[in-house]
Every structure is written in C-alpha cells, then in structure tokens.
Design a protein around this motif. Sequence first.
Motif, PDB file in Angstrom:
ATOM      1  N   GLN A  26       0.828  -1.201   0.000  1.00 24.62           N
ATOM      2  CA  GLN A  26       0.000   0.000   0.000  1.00 24.62           C
ATOM      3  C   GLN A  26       0.865   1.255   0.000  1.00 24.62           C
ATOM      4  O   GLN A  26       0.636   2.190  -0.781  1.00 24.62           O
ATOM      5  N   ASN A  27       1.862   1.280   0.850  1.00 24.73           N
ATOM      6  CA  ASN A  27       2.726   2.463   0.938  1.00 24.73           C
ATOM      7  C   ASN A  27       3.501   2.666  -0.354  1.00 24.73           C
ATOM      8  O   ASN A  27       3.690   3.809  -0.804  1.00 24.73           O
ATOM      9  N   TYR A  28       3.951   1.557  -0.950  1.00 28.30           N
ATOM     10  CA  TYR A  28       4.716   1.668  -2.189  1.00 28.30           C
ATOM     11  C   TYR A  28       3.853   2.279  -3.302  1.00 28.30           C
ATOM     12  O   TYR A  28       4.284   3.215  -3.994  1.00 28.30           O
ATOM     13  N   ILE A  29       2.636   1.768  -3.471  1.00 35.29           N
ATOM     14  CA  ILE A  29       1.765   2.272  -4.534  1.00 35.29           C
ATOM     15  C   ILE A  29       1.364   3.719  -4.260  1.00 35.29           C
ATOM     16  O   ILE A  29       1.313   4.544  -5.182  1.00 35.29           O
ATOM     17  N   CYS A  30       1.108   4.056  -3.016  1.00 34.40           N
ATOM     18  CA  CYS A  30       0.775   5.445  -2.691  1.00 34.40           C
ATOM     19  C   CYS A  30       1.951   6.369  -2.998  1.00 34.40           C
ATOM     20  O   CYS A  30       1.768   7.502  -3.462  1.00 34.40           O
ATOM     21  N   ASP A  31       3.162   5.885  -2.768  1.00 36.60           N
ATOM     22  CA  ASP A  31       4.348   6.673  -3.131  1.00 36.60           C
ATOM     23  C   ASP A  31       4.465   6.817  -4.643  1.00 36.60           C
ATOM     24  O   ASP A  31       4.942   7.843  -5.145  1.00 36.60           O
ATOM     25  N   VAL A  32       4.047   5.792  -5.392  1.00 37.96           N
ATOM     26  CA  VAL A  32       4.035   5.886  -6.853  1.00 37.96           C
ATOM     27  C   VAL A  32       3.117   7.016  -7.296  1.00 37.96           C
ATOM     28  O   VAL A  32       3.456   7.824  -8.176  1.00 37.96           O
ATOM     29  N   ILE A  33       1.937   7.110  -6.684  1.00 34.39           N
ATOM     30  CA  ILE A  33       0.998   8.179  -7.025  1.00 34.39           C
ATOM     31  C   ILE A  33       1.614   9.534  -6.714  1.00 34.39           C
ATOM     32  O   ILE A  33       1.528  10.480  -7.527  1.00 34.39           O
ATOM     33  N   ARG A  34       2.247   9.641  -5.565  1.00 41.43           N
ATOM     34  CA  ARG A  34       2.899  10.915  -5.215  1.00 41.43           C
ATOM     35  C   ARG A  34       3.975  11.260  -6.241  1.00 41.43           C
ATOM     36  O   ARG A  34       4.133  12.431  -6.628  1.00 41.43           O
ATOM     37  N   TYR A  35       4.698  10.252  -6.687  1.00 41.09           N
ATOM     38  CA  TYR A  35       5.754  10.464  -7.680  1.00 41.09           C
ATOM     39  C   TYR A  35       5.153  10.934  -9.002  1.00 41.09           C
ATOM     40  O   TYR A  35       5.683  11.852  -9.644  1.00 41.09           O
ATOM     41  N   TRP A  36       4.055  10.305  -9.433  1.00 42.47           N
ATOM     42  CA  TRP A  36       3.429  10.706 -10.689  1.00 42.47           C
ATOM     43  C   TRP A  36       2.969  12.156 -10.655  1.00 42.47           C
ATOM     44  O   TRP A  36       3.030  12.855 -11.671  1.00 42.47           O
ATOM     45  N   VAL A  37       2.507  12.601  -9.496  1.00 43.22           N
ATOM     46  CA  VAL A  37       2.060  13.994  -9.384  1.00 43.22           C
ATOM     47  C   VAL A  37       3.257  14.939  -9.377  1.00 43.22           C
ATOM     48  O   VAL A  37       3.274  15.956 -10.085  1.00 43.22           O
ATOM     49  N   SER A  38       4.273  14.636  -8.586  1.00 44.60           N
ATOM     50  CA  SER A  38       5.433  15.532  -8.478  1.00 44.60           C
ATOM     51  C   SER A  38       6.259  15.543  -9.761  1.00 44.60           C
ATOM     52  O   SER A  38       6.769  16.592 -10.179  1.00 44.60           O
ATOM     53  N   GLU A  39       6.386  14.393 -10.416  1.00 46.86           N
ATOM     54  CA  GLU A  39       7.237  14.285 -11.604  1.00 46.86           C
ATOM     55  C   GLU A  39       6.507  14.694 -12.885  1.00 46.86           C
ATOM     56  O   GLU A  39       7.074  15.371 -13.746  1.00 46.86           O
ATOM     57  N   PHE A  40       5.226  14.290 -13.004  1.00 48.96           N
ATOM     58  CA  PHE A  40       4.512  14.489 -14.268  1.00 48.96           C
ATOM     59  C   PHE A  40       3.316  15.431 -14.165  1.00 48.96           C
ATOM     60  O   PHE A  40       2.744  15.796 -15.198  1.00 48.96           O
ATOM     61  N   ASP A  41       2.898  15.784 -12.933  1.00 52.89           N
ATOM     62  CA  ASP A  41       1.762  16.682 -12.718  1.00 52.89           C
ATOM     63  C   ASP A  41       0.457  16.083 -13.225  1.00 52.89           C
ATOM     64  O   ASP A  41      -0.421  16.784 -13.746  1.00 52.89           O
ATOM     65  N   VAL A  42       0.280  14.767 -13.077  1.00 46.63           N
ATOM     66  CA  VAL A  42      -0.930  14.087 -13.526  1.00 46.63           C
ATOM     67  C   VAL A  42      -2.124  14.524 -12.682  1.00 46.63           C
ATOM     68  O   VAL A  42      -1.975  14.894 -11.505  1.00 46.63           O
ATOM     69  N   ASP A  43      -3.327  14.467 -13.273  1.00 47.52           N
ATOM     70  CA  ASP A  43      -4.537  14.975 -12.621  1.00 47.52           C
ATOM     71  C   ASP A  43      -5.453  13.885 -12.074  1.00 47.52           C
ATOM     72  O   ASP A  43      -6.465  14.191 -11.439  1.00 47.52           O
ATOM     73  N   GLY A  44      -5.121  12.632 -12.337  1.00 45.66           N
ATOM     74  CA  GLY A  44      -5.967  11.550 -11.851  1.00 45.66           C
ATOM     75  C   GLY A  44      -5.472  10.223 -12.373  1.00 45.66           C
ATOM     76  O   GLY A  44      -4.502  10.147 -13.142  1.00 45.66           O
ATOM     77  N   ILE A  45      -6.158   9.160 -11.954  1.00 44.21           N
ATOM     78  CA  ILE A  45      -5.746   7.803 -12.323  1.00 44.21           C
ATOM     79  C   ILE A  45      -6.969   6.967 -12.648  1.00 44.21           C
ATOM     80  O   ILE A  45      -7.990   7.027 -11.944  1.00 44.21           O
ATOM     81  N   ARG A  46      -6.858   6.180 -13.712  1.00 37.90           N
ATOM     82  CA  ARG A  46      -7.838   5.155 -14.009  1.00 37.90           C
ATOM     83  C   ARG A  46      -7.269   3.845 -13.461  1.00 37.90           C
ATOM     84  O   ARG A  46      -6.204   3.398 -13.856  1.00 37.90           O
TER      85      ARG A  46
END
Length: 572
Positions: A165-185
């Motif tokens: 859980q922590n690893y995947i949540c960190d992935v989401i944080r990375y996607w926002v900080s690195e790519f500025d993504v607005d959401g996930i499917r």
Amino acid sequence: MSWYNEAIFYHIYPLGLAGAPKQNDYSEPVHRLNTLLPWIDHIKEIGCTALYIGPLFESVGHGYETTDYKKLDSRLGTNEDLTAFVKACHEKNIKVIFDGVFNHTGRDFFAFKDIQQNREHSRYLNWYCNVNFWGNNEYNDGFSYDNWGGYNLLVKLNQRNPEVQNYICDVIRYWVSEFDVDGIRLDAADVLDFDFMRALRRTAEEVKPDFWLMGEVIHGDYSRWVNGETLHSVTNYALHKALYSGHNDHNYFEIAHTVKYLQNMGNLDLYNFVDNHDVERIYTKLSNKAHFNPVHVLLYTLPGVPSIYYGSEFGIEGRKERSSDDSLRPALELKDYADAVKTNSCTALISALGKIRQNTPALSYGSYAELMLTNRQFAFARDLDGIRVIVTVNNDDNDAGMNLPAGNAAEYVGTLTGQKVSVENGRINVTLHGNSGEIWVPACEMPEYTPVQIKETASRPVLPISEPTSEQAEAEETVTDISSAEEVSSVEETVQEASETAAVSASDENAEKKEPVKVDPNKSPEDMTVEELQASILSRMANNGPVTDQMKKTVYDNIWHDSLVNWLKSFH
C-alpha cells in the motif's frame, strides 16, 4: 463541483497509437510519445477537455504487466518526454489521467525478481498473494502464485500488505510531483481490495485538489466503488452495452431501463463510453451505421462523463479477434485525417457535441427526467436551475414527430441543426429525421449560445441503412408520454414493466432454448467455460431468492470470462 464533473474525455492507448513494437527489449528509449503531441490540438478541436492515456510505464508487452512504475516505457521515450507531454496538455487546458495498474505486476518487477532469486528468503514474499514453493508454473519457477485472469504473466499483488500500500501510494505521489498528472484510471478495480482503494483515496486527497480516481468495473452495483471513501467514478459498462444493442435491436426501452437502473444506485458520475481498447469499435458493432448519430447524442447527453476512444471520432472499424486485440489498438497518422471536422460527418458530429456539452451546463449537472419512450423514439430532459434542455433521438429510418413538455421558454433551438420551434401550451412539437438526434435548448435563456449545424458534405462516408425485419416492422410500439415531474411517479411502474418486457424479450427466447448446463462442483471458476460460469451465477442467485427475467438477461448478456469469474467469486 470539480473539473471531472463536466469533463469530456479522449482515450488513447499510446503503445498502439504510436506504433510501438509488441515486445519490449528494454533497449535505448525511442521517443514515440513525442509523435502524439499533434494529437493534443486535435483533442482540443473536437471539444474534449481531458485525456485518459495509458498504460504508460515500463512493461514487457501490452503495458499491463508493469516492470517499473516510475519509468516511462522505453518504447515510448523518457520521463522527460512524459513530463513535457502532460505540460503541453495543460497548456491547452486539457486534464490528464494515467492508467494505474496496481492489482498486479509483471514478472520483471523488482519484487518478483527478488523472489525468483532468493525464494523463501526473499523479503518480498508477502508482496504477492499465495506464493507457494510446493507448486510450479509454465515458467518453471519452482513455485506458484495468484495471478489475474488466469495469466501468470500478471502476478497478483497483496494489496492488504502495508508495504505494498505504501509503495503504490508513493508511486501516485511520484506521478504527481514528476509528471503533474490529474488523476488515475485504476485497472481491474472490480478485484481491488476495498481497504487498498481507501488508502488510494486518502492519497488522492493529499496530492492534489480534485485528483480523480476512476476504476475499471464491468459488473455490479457501482455504488460499492463510487462513494466518499473509495473512487469518484467507474466505467459504465452497463450503459455501454445498452447503447449499441438498444440501437441494433430497435429497443430504446433497454437504454431507458438501464438509465433508471443506474439512477437507482444514486447520483453517480459514471465514465460513459461506446468503445475502448478492450471492446470492438462502435462503428463495427452497429448493424446500421447511421445509428452512429443517435448513439453519440445519447453518449454526450445522458447522465455521466462521456469519453471518445481515439480514432472512433473518424468512424474507423475495429473487430475483436480471438487471440489478439491489435485491431482495436491501431497506429494512426493524424495527417491522414486532416480537416476531418469539415469533411468527415462522424468527426463533425463529435466536434459539435463537444462544443454543445461545454456550453450547456445542464448536460453535466442537470437532473434526468424521461419524457417519451417507444422502441424507436426516446426523449428526456436535463433540468438545471429552471432551465430545461430536451434531448430527442430516433433509431427508425423514417422521420418521427414528438410532442414534449418544455421548460419556461417561448422558443427552443436545436443545437445540431439550428431548427427553431415555439412553445405552445407548455409543449413543443418537433420532427426528428430518421436515425438522428437533437439537443433542444431554450433560445432566450442562452442568448450567447450559437447553434452548431451539421450539414451533409460531398465526402461524407456512406452510411448504409439496414432494412427492418418483418418482426420489427409489425411490432407494436408502446408510447409513454410524461408531461411533468409530478407524472413520473404515477407512470413509473408502467414504464418499468414495459421496459423490462421489451429489454428481455429476445434474451428470454434464447434463454428458454438453452440446454441446462451441468457444472462440476470441484471445478475452479477460472477453469469454467462462459456457459458454466453463467449457470453457476444463476444458481447462486436462486439461493438468494427468485431470479427474474431481467436478472437472467443480465447474466446471459455478460460474455466476458474474467468478469464472470469475478462475479461468481463475489458470492463467496
């Protein structure tokens, strides 16, 4: 309200559109993602305001067997390419969501590789479900494990493990900080652990205002997934099926019944679509290609968030093949469709609908009320702040007249044709051409709105008309005319009964002809055939009470093996 409540999505499968090789040799990056940059202007031109693109991250094949969640697939380019791509979308005011493949990883993922190397001593043993060193598999690993869909290429993550859980949540944080993504499917959301989804929702609220979580769910009560604790939306496969079969069968009762069925789940903003990377193109599925028009009018006006799959705005074909989805995920050259908005009637319609929806808030936020229903004509209203928008569709080859209750306006205008009609005694009389749809808005309440007109062009694709069968031609059509909101409750039972009768008629006949299927009780769901899974589901339903004709139809309409497996397991 948030951006996604009024979004119009464009869906891209990037490995296909960019023409990437089917297998990844993990060599030097090839900057194919950059070839998709011109599509951003196209997305904007046809009125879409958001992009769902994925899968994107390093994988060995089709993209859903992830090797590295923090690295753009080398067949598409580099992380810098993805950052620039999202930035280019944002500069055009287009939101971007990625595919989140968090139910399983590929066999090249670091945690699985560690288990292969260190076996019982791997610190990642509990990252996956049911790793068993007494078993084996076709890869001769010397151990077995749970997978997704019966494919050992897709290794099932243990989502109840706090480290996962922590690893995947960190992935989401990375996607926002690195790519500025607005959401996930979220891929395969119908088999994700609910506590895991709650953790994802908490992370979503942490990383970015209005960060959107949408899940892939095929069957079930969507409110289980869409609520304040888990996801904001899910894929609306129920409406997807109704939209094409309701036209192929000349049966608007099926569509209307499906809308009521969904409304009973609550006020859910579902992700509506008519095709995607897993199902056949809408132009292929329609028996009468002229139904492309009313199908898309409904897609853009019924409650929910509409989405267009890349290429379908051009009316391209795509048939699902037994061993390959390649034809559903083709490489396209945008230059081959230059000026399509002006020269291709399918593209012109999609573009017009995008602009209409952007300028008509009631289509995003308005309540829904059925106004008229027959097998071949359907009308409903979207009401918001005293403004009534009326939608009419006709799946018959001939013109059809409708007399409908209007809002508090002196005149209505058809946004696709520019046709104007006066309100007389609180109603409007409109004539709808065969195989068409129209969106009627009050002329006086929207003075700045300019109707978009769809005209025939010399290069318009030929839309062959299917001749109605004798059975269809002779069938009586039941009409329900609802004049006001107060009358809805008084006719609700009548409409429900007629809807169910019309929707299940064909399926009942087929169901009666089905031979009883014998199911081996020792057989696992994964090893069952589609017919065995359907029989098992109906048996479980019977244990819980009477099985209605509509319930039987819902089961028999579901022909997706993995979906049926998940459905059967939900009874455990």
